[in-house]
Motif scaffolding. Structure first.
Motif, PDB file in Angstrom:
ATOM      1  N   GLU A 140      -8.411  15.015  -2.908  1.00  0.00           N
ATOM      2  CA  GLU A 140      -8.703  13.818  -3.698  1.00  0.00           C
ATOM      3  C   GLU A 140      -8.033  12.588  -3.090  1.00  0.00           C
ATOM      4  O   GLU A 140      -7.013  12.710  -2.394  1.00  0.00           O
ATOM      5  N   LYS A 141      -8.572  11.439  -3.382  1.00  0.00           N
ATOM      6  CA  LYS A 141      -8.041  10.193  -2.834  1.00  0.00           C
ATOM      7  C   LYS A 141      -6.875   9.696  -3.687  1.00  0.00           C
ATOM      8  O   LYS A 141      -6.891   9.791  -4.908  1.00  0.00           O
ATOM      9  N   THR A 142      -5.852   9.177  -3.007  1.00  0.00           N
ATOM     10  CA  THR A 142      -4.722   8.549  -3.698  1.00  0.00           C
ATOM     11  C   THR A 142      -4.812   7.041  -3.482  1.00  0.00           C
ATOM     12  O   THR A 142      -4.931   6.575  -2.349  1.00  0.00           O
ATOM     13  N   PHE A 143      -4.759   6.304  -4.570  1.00  0.00           N
ATOM     14  CA  PHE A 143      -4.881   4.843  -4.469  1.00  0.00           C
ATOM     15  C   PHE A 143      -3.501   4.228  -4.286  1.00  0.00           C
ATOM     16  O   PHE A 143      -2.602   4.432  -5.108  1.00  0.00           O
ATOM     17  N   PRO A 144      -3.326   3.463  -3.207  1.00  0.00           N
ATOM     18  CA  PRO A 144      -2.016   2.854  -2.933  1.00  0.00           C
ATOM     19  C   PRO A 144      -1.738   1.678  -3.862  1.00  0.00           C
ATOM     20  O   PRO A 144      -2.639   1.138  -4.500  1.00  0.00           O
ATOM     21  N   GLN A 145      -0.454   1.312  -3.919  1.00  0.00           N
ATOM     22  CA  GLN A 145      -0.051   0.186  -4.752  1.00  0.00           C
ATOM     23  C   GLN A 145       0.782  -0.791  -3.919  1.00  0.00           C
ATOM     24  O   GLN A 145       1.632  -0.374  -3.135  1.00  0.00           O
ATOM     25  N   GLU A 150       0.834  -1.204   0.000  1.00  0.00           N
ATOM     26  CA  GLU A 150       0.000   0.000   0.000  1.00  0.00           C
ATOM     27  C   GLU A 150       0.869   1.255   0.000  1.00  0.00           C
ATOM     28  O   GLU A 150       0.738   2.154   0.827  1.00  0.00           O
ATOM     29  N   ALA A 151       1.768   1.324  -0.975  1.00  0.00           N
ATOM     30  CA  ALA A 151       2.703   2.444  -1.089  1.00  0.00           C
ATOM     31  C   ALA A 151       2.121   3.566  -1.952  1.00  0.00           C
ATOM     32  O   ALA A 151       1.311   3.315  -2.862  1.00  0.00           O
ATOM     33  N   TYR A 152       2.535   4.797  -1.635  1.00  0.00           N
ATOM     34  CA  TYR A 152       2.121   5.968  -2.408  1.00  0.00           C
ATOM     35  C   TYR A 152       3.359   6.640  -2.997  1.00  0.00           C
ATOM     36  O   TYR A 152       4.428   6.623  -2.395  1.00  0.00           O
ATOM     37  N   GLY A 209      -2.700   6.179 -17.197  1.00  0.00           N
ATOM     38  CA  GLY A 209      -3.302   5.125 -16.388  1.00  0.00           C
ATOM     39  C   GLY A 209      -2.535   4.798 -15.126  1.00  0.00           C
ATOM     40  O   GLY A 209      -2.962   3.941 -14.360  1.00  0.00           O
ATOM     41  N   GLY A 210      -1.346   5.443 -14.938  1.00  0.00           N
ATOM     42  CA  GLY A 210      -0.589   5.234 -13.703  1.00  0.00           C
ATOM     43  C   GLY A 210       0.692   4.444 -13.865  1.00  0.00           C
ATOM     44  O   GLY A 210       1.332   4.095 -12.881  1.00  0.00           O
ATOM     45  N   LYS A 211       1.092   4.159 -15.123  1.00  0.00           N
ATOM     46  CA  LYS A 211       2.314   3.367 -15.328  1.00  0.00           C
ATOM     47  C   LYS A 211       3.548   4.122 -14.817  1.00  0.00           C
ATOM     48  O   LYS A 211       4.378   3.552 -14.102  1.00  0.00           O
ATOM     49  N   SER A 212       3.663   5.402 -15.193  1.00  0.00           N
ATOM     50  CA  SER A 212       4.831   6.192 -14.772  1.00  0.00           C
ATOM     51  C   SER A 212       4.851   6.391 -13.264  1.00  0.00           C
ATOM     52  O   SER A 212       5.915   6.350 -12.634  1.00  0.00           O
ATOM     53  N   ILE A 213       3.666   6.589 -12.698  1.00  0.00           N
ATOM     54  CA  ILE A 213       3.585   6.767 -11.248  1.00  0.00           C
ATOM     55  C   ILE A 213       4.055   5.510 -10.532  1.00  0.00           C
ATOM     56  O   ILE A 213       4.762   5.564  -9.520  1.00  0.00           O
TER      57      ILE A 213
END
Length: 356
Positions: free
Chosen positions: A322-327, A307-309, A346-350
């Protein structure tokens, strides 16, 4: 040794992280150092740096937190100490005493709580405790930045004489005011101030009857401003005493500067130490802003993020509400490759930046 190219750091937005930390510093030198932060080159330095920050974060939950590390730069004073014949002003000595006292406070604190802050205690251990610097300065300059009366015997005697003469000036002026007013020589305002000197407001027609020095007149010419003769004599004496006072203060400051010259390297160490602590404190503030936790660093070729940001995305979304979705990402020696696919934005770079 780990080496990351500047281009890779730019891609990871590392300079932006440095800017955030710099803004959280409270000293000018700390802000400059924060902008020069680079990734730790070795495993040992990485662990030590993380522990420094973690200990500072934890200090806020202690009964007695880490003392304030703020200080005014003494860079100019350090330069002057390297110039023969240069003299440091009173304000500079007040800053030197303050930074020395701040360092001593930290040394005593971390010595007392070394078990709680092992990494921070090691950080300050290279600097020696020195009480001579603040004691010497505080013996001649008070906490308001004024030279003490007893800084020297001569200065003490001069200031006593100055106070005595000021009393004589006031009494002689009051006597002249009373006398000439009873004669009817003074205007209704009786007195005024010209060039910071009290003067009698004498009616122009009586100016020759009042002994003293003419300091000016009113716009209409109906009033002549005269300093009484006796008061004038005392004023001259006061001027001479105040000149001698200034010369004695210069002598004391020169003597104090010579005393400080052998401690020039100490002052350099003080600034380095407190600015380092400033950066550590700023890192701890940044860690709190992003809800950071102390990571477990492994020497093995593995990665486990739960659950990293991405810190910058998290702060940006937090600011916008706004909400940040963890990975959650895991790489291991048996599974070291992950293929990331998806649409643009879509979040690839993030994801890549989050992993680093």
């Amino acid at each position: 040794m780990i080496k990351i190219s500047s281009r890779s750091l730019d891609d990871l937005e590392f300079p932006v992280i440095r800017q955030h930390i710099s803004e959280l510093c409270v000293t000018g030198l700390g802000k400059e150092k924060a902008l020069e932060i680079t990734p730790y080159p070795t495993y040992q330095k990485t662990i030590f740096g993380l522990n420094q920050t973690n200990e500072y974060v934890g200090s806020k939950h202690q009964e007695k937190p880490i003392p304030n590390h703020g200080f005014d730069s003494v860079a100019q004073e350090i330069k002057l100490l390297n110039i023969e014949g240069a003299v440091i002003e009173i304000g500079g000595f007040r800053k030197i005493a303050s930074i020395a006292e701040t360092v001593n406070t930290h040394l005593k604190y971390f010595q007392k709580y070394a078990e709680i802050y092992p990494s921070l205690s090691e950080t300050v251990s290279t600097v020696e405790f020195n009480k001579d610097i603040p004691e010497k300065i505080n013996s001649v300059i008070d906490r308001f930045g004024e030279m003490k009366d007893d800084a020297s015997t001569l200065l003490q005697n001069l200031r006593r004489s100055i106070n005595s003469v000021k009393g004589q000036i006031n009494s002689s002026f009051a006597s002249a005011l009373s006398t000439y007013n009873s004669y009817g020589y003074l205007d209704d305002i009786r007195e005024s101030v010209v060039e910071n000197v009290r003067v009698l407001a004498v009616k122009a027609m009586y100016r020759r009857k009042v002994k003293g020095g003419i300091m000016g007149n009113s716009k209409t010419g109906s009033i002549v401003y005269i300093q009484p003769e006796t008061t004038y004599q005392y004023t001259r004496e006061l001027n001479n005493l105040e000149y001698e006072e200034k010369e004695e203060i210069k002598r004391i400051l020169k003597e104090l500067t010579e005393f400080m010259r052998p401690y020039r390297e100490n002052l350099i160490e003080y600034q380095e130490l407190l600015s380092d602590i400033d950066v550590i404190a700023a890192k701890s503030k940044f860690a709190e802003k992003i809800n950071g936790v102390l990571p477990k660093v492994s020497k093995d070729r593995e990665l486990h993020l739960k659950e990293a940001y991405h810190p910058l995305l998290y702060l940006n979304n937090k600011r916008k509400g706004e909400k940040t979705f963890p990975q959650s990402i895991e790489l291991s020696p048996d599974n070291r490759i992950i293929v990331i696919s998806g649409p643009n934005a879509g979040g690839k770079s993030i994801t890549l930046k989050t992993v680093g």
